[in-house]
Scaffold this active site. Sequence first.
Site, PDB file in Angstrom:
ATOM      1  N   ASN A   7       0.872  -1.172   0.000  1.00 13.75           N
ATOM      2  CA  ASN A   7       0.000   0.000   0.000  1.00 13.75           C
ATOM      3  C   ASN A   7       0.910   1.223   0.000  1.00 13.75           C
ATOM      4  O   ASN A   7       1.508   1.570   1.010  1.00 13.75           O
ATOM      5  CB  ASN A   7      -0.899  -0.009   1.242  1.00 13.75           C
ATOM      6  CG  ASN A   7      -1.863   1.170   1.253  1.00 13.75           C
ATOM      7  OD1 ASN A   7      -1.802   2.046   0.384  1.00 13.75           O
ATOM      8  ND2 ASN A   7      -2.743   1.197   2.232  1.00 13.75           N
ATOM      9  N   ARG A  91      -2.557  -2.180  -3.435  1.00 15.77           N
ATOM     10  CA  ARG A  91      -3.810  -1.459  -3.203  1.00 15.77           C
ATOM     11  C   ARG A  91      -3.797  -0.214  -4.096  1.00 15.77           C
ATOM     12  O   ARG A  91      -2.809   0.522  -4.138  1.00 15.77           O
ATOM     13  CB  ARG A  91      -3.897  -1.043  -1.740  1.00 15.77           C
ATOM     14  CG  ARG A  91      -5.120  -0.209  -1.468  1.00 15.77           C
ATOM     15  CD  ARG A  91      -4.819   0.985  -0.615  1.00 15.77           C
ATOM     16  NE  ARG A  91      -5.942   1.920  -0.627  1.00 15.77           N
ATOM     17  CZ  ARG A  91      -5.851   3.160  -0.206  1.00 15.77           C
ATOM     18  NH1 ARG A  91      -4.704   3.633   0.232  1.00 15.77           N
ATOM     19  NH2 ARG A  91      -6.898   3.942  -0.231  1.00 15.77           N
ATOM     20  N   HIS A 181     -13.018   2.392   0.255  1.00 13.20           N
ATOM     21  CA  HIS A 181     -12.992   1.329   1.289  1.00 13.20           C
ATOM     22  C   HIS A 181     -13.647   0.047   0.773  1.00 13.20           C
ATOM     23  O   HIS A 181     -14.067  -0.802   1.567  1.00 13.20           O
ATOM     24  CB  HIS A 181     -13.787   1.737   2.563  1.00 13.20           C
ATOM     25  CG  HIS A 181     -13.131   2.786   3.398  1.00 13.20           C
ATOM     26  ND1 HIS A 181     -13.862   3.722   4.079  1.00 13.20           N
ATOM     27  CD2 HIS A 181     -11.849   3.032   3.690  1.00 13.20           C
ATOM     28  CE1 HIS A 181     -13.043   4.527   4.753  1.00 13.20           C
ATOM     29  NE2 HIS A 181     -11.812   4.122   4.522  1.00 13.20           N
ATOM     30  N   GLY A 211     -13.147   4.714  10.846  1.00  8.73           N
ATOM     31  CA  GLY A 211     -11.761   4.912  11.293  1.00  8.73           C
ATOM     32  C   GLY A 211     -11.442   6.388  11.199  1.00  8.73           C
ATOM     33  O   GLY A 211     -12.318   7.218  11.412  1.00  8.73           O
ATOM     34  N   ASN A 212     -10.191   6.720  10.867  1.00 10.23           N
ATOM     35  CA  ASN A 212      -9.908   8.135  10.569  1.00 10.23           C
ATOM     36  C   ASN A 212     -10.694   8.553   9.344  1.00 10.23           C
ATOM     37  O   ASN A 212     -11.207   9.654   9.258  1.00 10.23           O
ATOM     38  CB  ASN A 212      -8.415   8.328  10.317  1.00 10.23           C
ATOM     39  CG  ASN A 212      -7.659   8.342  11.621  1.00 10.23           C
ATOM     40  OD1 ASN A 212      -8.120   8.931  12.602  1.00 10.23           O
ATOM     41  ND2 ASN A 212      -6.515   7.689  11.645  1.00 10.23           N
ATOM     42  N   ARG A 242     -12.084  15.098   8.082  1.00  6.87           N
ATOM     43  CA  ARG A 242     -12.838  15.451   6.871  1.00  6.87           C
ATOM     44  C   ARG A 242     -14.279  15.792   7.211  1.00  6.87           C
ATOM     45  O   ARG A 242     -14.878  15.158   8.084  1.00  6.87           O
ATOM     46  CB  ARG A 242     -12.808  14.283   5.868  1.00  6.87           C
ATOM     47  CG  ARG A 242     -11.418  14.013   5.342  1.00  6.87           C
ATOM     48  CD  ARG A 242     -11.408  12.783   4.447  1.00  6.87           C
ATOM     49  NE  ARG A 242     -10.330  11.900   4.830  1.00  6.87           N
ATOM     50  CZ  ARG A 242     -10.241  10.618   4.487  1.00  6.87           C
ATOM     51  NH1 ARG A 242     -11.157  10.063   3.738  1.00  6.87           N
ATOM     52  NH2 ARG A 242      -9.212   9.898   4.873  1.00  6.87           N
ATOM     53  N   ASN A 285     -10.606   9.713  17.884  1.00  7.77           N
ATOM     54  CA  ASN A 285     -11.848   9.435  18.614  1.00  7.77           C
ATOM     55  C   ASN A 285     -11.616   9.152  20.108  1.00  7.77           C
ATOM     56  O   ASN A 285     -12.450   9.492  20.945  1.00  7.77           O
ATOM     57  CB  ASN A 285     -12.556   8.254  17.945  1.00  7.77           C
ATOM     58  CG  ASN A 285     -13.878   7.956  18.589  1.00  7.77           C
ATOM     59  OD1 ASN A 285     -14.734   8.816  18.655  1.00  7.77           O
ATOM     60  ND2 ASN A 285     -14.026   6.753  19.106  1.00  7.77           N
ATOM     61  N   GLY A 334     -15.053   1.491  14.764  1.00  6.71           N
ATOM     62  CA  GLY A 334     -16.069   0.437  14.740  1.00  6.71           C
ATOM     63  C   GLY A 334     -15.663  -0.776  15.551  1.00  6.71           C
ATOM     64  O   GLY A 334     -16.490  -1.408  16.223  1.00  6.71           O
ATOM     65  N   GLU A 335     -14.361  -1.099  15.524  1.00  6.06           N
ATOM     66  CA  GLU A 335     -13.883  -2.296  16.224  1.00  6.06           C
ATOM     67  C   GLU A 335     -13.689  -2.043  17.720  1.00  6.06           C
ATOM     68  O   GLU A 335     -13.811  -2.964  18.522  1.00  6.06           O
ATOM     69  CB  GLU A 335     -12.537  -2.746  15.618  1.00  6.06           C
ATOM     70  CG  GLU A 335     -12.681  -3.297  14.210  1.00  6.06           C
ATOM     71  CD  GLU A 335     -11.363  -3.351  13.450  1.00  6.06           C
ATOM     72  OE1 GLU A 335     -10.288  -3.288  14.084  1.00  6.06           O
ATOM     73  OE2 GLU A 335     -11.405  -3.447  12.207  1.00  6.06           O
ATOM     74  N   GLU A 385      -7.967  -5.754   4.890  1.00  7.84           N
ATOM     75  CA  GLU A 385      -7.878  -5.425   3.462  1.00  7.84           C
ATOM     76  C   GLU A 385      -6.687  -6.119   2.808  1.00  7.84           C
ATOM     77  O   GLU A 385      -6.751  -6.523   1.649  1.00  7.84           O
ATOM     78  CB  GLU A 385      -7.771  -3.903   3.296  1.00  7.84           C
ATOM     79  CG  GLU A 385      -9.087  -3.205   3.598  1.00  7.84           C
ATOM     80  CD  GLU A 385      -8.921  -1.770   4.072  1.00  7.84           C
ATOM     81  OE1 GLU A 385      -8.378  -1.581   5.180  1.00  7.84           O
ATOM     82  OE2 GLU A 385      -9.339  -0.858   3.344  1.00  7.84           O
TER      83      GLU A 385
HETATM   84  P1  ADP Z   1      -7.417   4.702   9.484  1.00  4.17           P
HETATM   85  O1  ADP Z   1      -8.669   5.181   8.809  1.00  4.17           O
HETATM   86  O2  ADP Z   1      -6.308   5.697   9.494  1.00  4.17           O
HETATM   87  O3  ADP Z   1      -6.990   3.303   9.069  1.00  4.17           O
HETATM   88  P2  ADP Z   1      -8.183   3.396  11.961  1.00  4.17           P
HETATM   89  O4  ADP Z   1      -9.113   2.448  11.313  1.00  4.17           O
HETATM   90  O5  ADP Z   1      -6.940   2.866  12.581  1.00  4.17           O
HETATM   91  O6  ADP Z   1      -7.811   4.615  11.035  1.00  4.17           O
HETATM   92  O7  ADP Z   1      -9.026   4.150  13.100  1.00  4.17           O
HETATM   93  C1  ADP Z   1      -8.464   5.154  13.881  1.00  4.17           C
HETATM   94  C2  ADP Z   1      -9.559   5.668  14.823  1.00  4.17           C
HETATM   95  O8  ADP Z   1      -9.964   4.608  15.700  1.00  4.17           O
HETATM   96  C3  ADP Z   1      -9.095   6.826  15.684  1.00  4.17           C
HETATM   97  O9  ADP Z   1     -10.056   7.853  15.708  1.00  4.17           O
HETATM   98  C4  ADP Z   1      -8.976   6.180  17.049  1.00  4.17           C
HETATM   99  O10 ADP Z   1      -9.200   7.076  18.091  1.00  4.17           O
HETATM  100  C5  ADP Z   1     -10.085   5.152  17.000  1.00  4.17           C
HETATM  101  N1  ADP Z   1      -9.873   4.154  18.058  1.00  4.17           N
HETATM  102  C6  ADP Z   1      -8.863   3.256  18.134  1.00  4.17           C
HETATM  103  N2  ADP Z   1      -8.941   2.551  19.304  1.00  4.17           N
HETATM  104  C7  ADP Z   1     -10.013   3.050  19.980  1.00  4.17           C
HETATM  105  C8  ADP Z   1     -10.619   2.764  21.241  1.00  4.17           C
HETATM  106  N3  ADP Z   1     -10.120   1.817  22.055  1.00  4.17           N
HETATM  107  N4  ADP Z   1     -11.709   3.462  21.594  1.00  4.17           N
HETATM  108  C9  ADP Z   1     -12.220   4.416  20.804  1.00  4.17           C
HETATM  109  N5  ADP Z   1     -11.711   4.752  19.590  1.00  4.17           N
HETATM  110  C10 ADP Z   1     -10.614   4.077  19.180  1.00  4.17           C
END
Ligand code: ADP
Length: 413
Positions: A7, A91, A181, A211-212, A242, A285, A334-335, A385
């Site tokens: 990537n 990717r 995505h 995510g971000n 964004r 987040n 989400g996770e 992914e």
């Molecule tokens: P990207 O889109 O850059 O791949 P990720 O999928 O890694 O980003 O998601 C990053 C986001 O997930 C950030 O906003 C981070 O704060 C949030 N995040 C990660 N772990 C936690 C957690 N334990 N609780 C709440 N938010 C989380």
Amino acid sequence: MKILVINCGSSSLKYQLIDMDGEKVLCKGNCERIGIPGGMITHKTADGYEIKVDCSFQNHTEAFTKLISMMTAGDGAVIENIAEIDAIGHRVAQGADKFPHSCLLTEQVIQQISDLSELAPLHNPAHIQGIRAAQKVFGADLPQACVFDTSFHHSMPPKAYMFAIPYEYYKKYNIRRYGFHGTSHRYVSKTCAKLMGKPIDQLRIITCHLGNGSSITAVDHGRSIDTTMGMSPTGGLMMGTRSGDLDPSVVTYIAEKTGEHGNEFLRVFNERSGLLGVSGISSDNRDIERAASLGNEQAQLAHDMLCYQIKKYIGGYIAAMGGLDALVFTGGIGENSDEVRGDVCANMEYLGIKIDEEKNKTKGDIVDLTAEGAAVKTFIICTNEELMIARDTKALVEVDAMMHTKKVAEPEA
Ligand code: ADP
């Protein structure tokens, strides 16, 4: 078969080497700050070895050379030499309407990806740099495949992908929703169907990649029929930095008021908006949740806006599909965020969605959150992914080998 998944960004190169026999990640890493001072490589192996080294890379070719030396020598070695790598999967962010599926790399494909750079100026040129560098380092004979973020959304009907602007702009400039995505939405929807023990073509699934960057997709009988991101990854939901969708007048009015124009102005919507813009604190987040719990009102507002927008899209996609069988949360938020999942799913029983509060606090790659008696299944499914890219690459290489064997065999037949 061992597949190297790549990537490539303009100044970064993330990699994973996956042994498809057991789909095991042998090693993964990231070359950061390529072409700028302060470069470093992080390299991790399956058995827990991890190293972070400062090193300067002038370009992507040098980054590849470095990651190869990490993979083949010293404590981080997982293969003896690069001849053990059978194929590379890249990717690619923007395939627009040119690439409905993943494909093997040819000069024509490279040209088409390059032609699409206008639609993805930050991504496609960087992917081309990575592809060219990989050809240089691994040789032009090693099969390489491209897996596009947009392909999964190729099945959207015109009523979902068109914007209500003069039709000529679509015809002349290809302005429409492409969605992104796609590899993640495809992976988690397939995994969801497997978990439910049903063919995906019998299910209506909503996948929330948060995510971000965030997007939500309506996967109707295995096909994406709508998704939140638009022509670019700025559209749809509010994200870390964004804005998501906006009334176009907001854009022109800000330009008029501030006198800002062009690319610099676009940074307002890509880099200074979303959770960061509303909270004034952070795009992350976790920081937002922490600040909100301490009483910060703007952080609370950012959280509430995010959950409200997600809820509205879920409701809209249930209407679009005429019902729902499963809801999936993936991506960093989400996770991991039980708060976001809990607030999104609150008061959705009338739509069949109810999650179990205790299960919602559980961590895991796959968690069934469904409360007893709820008609809709709700899952956390960690996205992967890279594995999807590796699977596509393997399938393409195998089909190509079969066709090649057939072609060679034909004269004898
Ligand atoms: P990207 O889109 O850059 O791949 P990720 O999928 O890694 O980003 O998601 C990053 C986001 O997930 C950030 O906003 C981070 O704060 C949030 N995040 C990660 N772990 C936690 C957690 N334990 N609780 C709440 N938010 C989380």
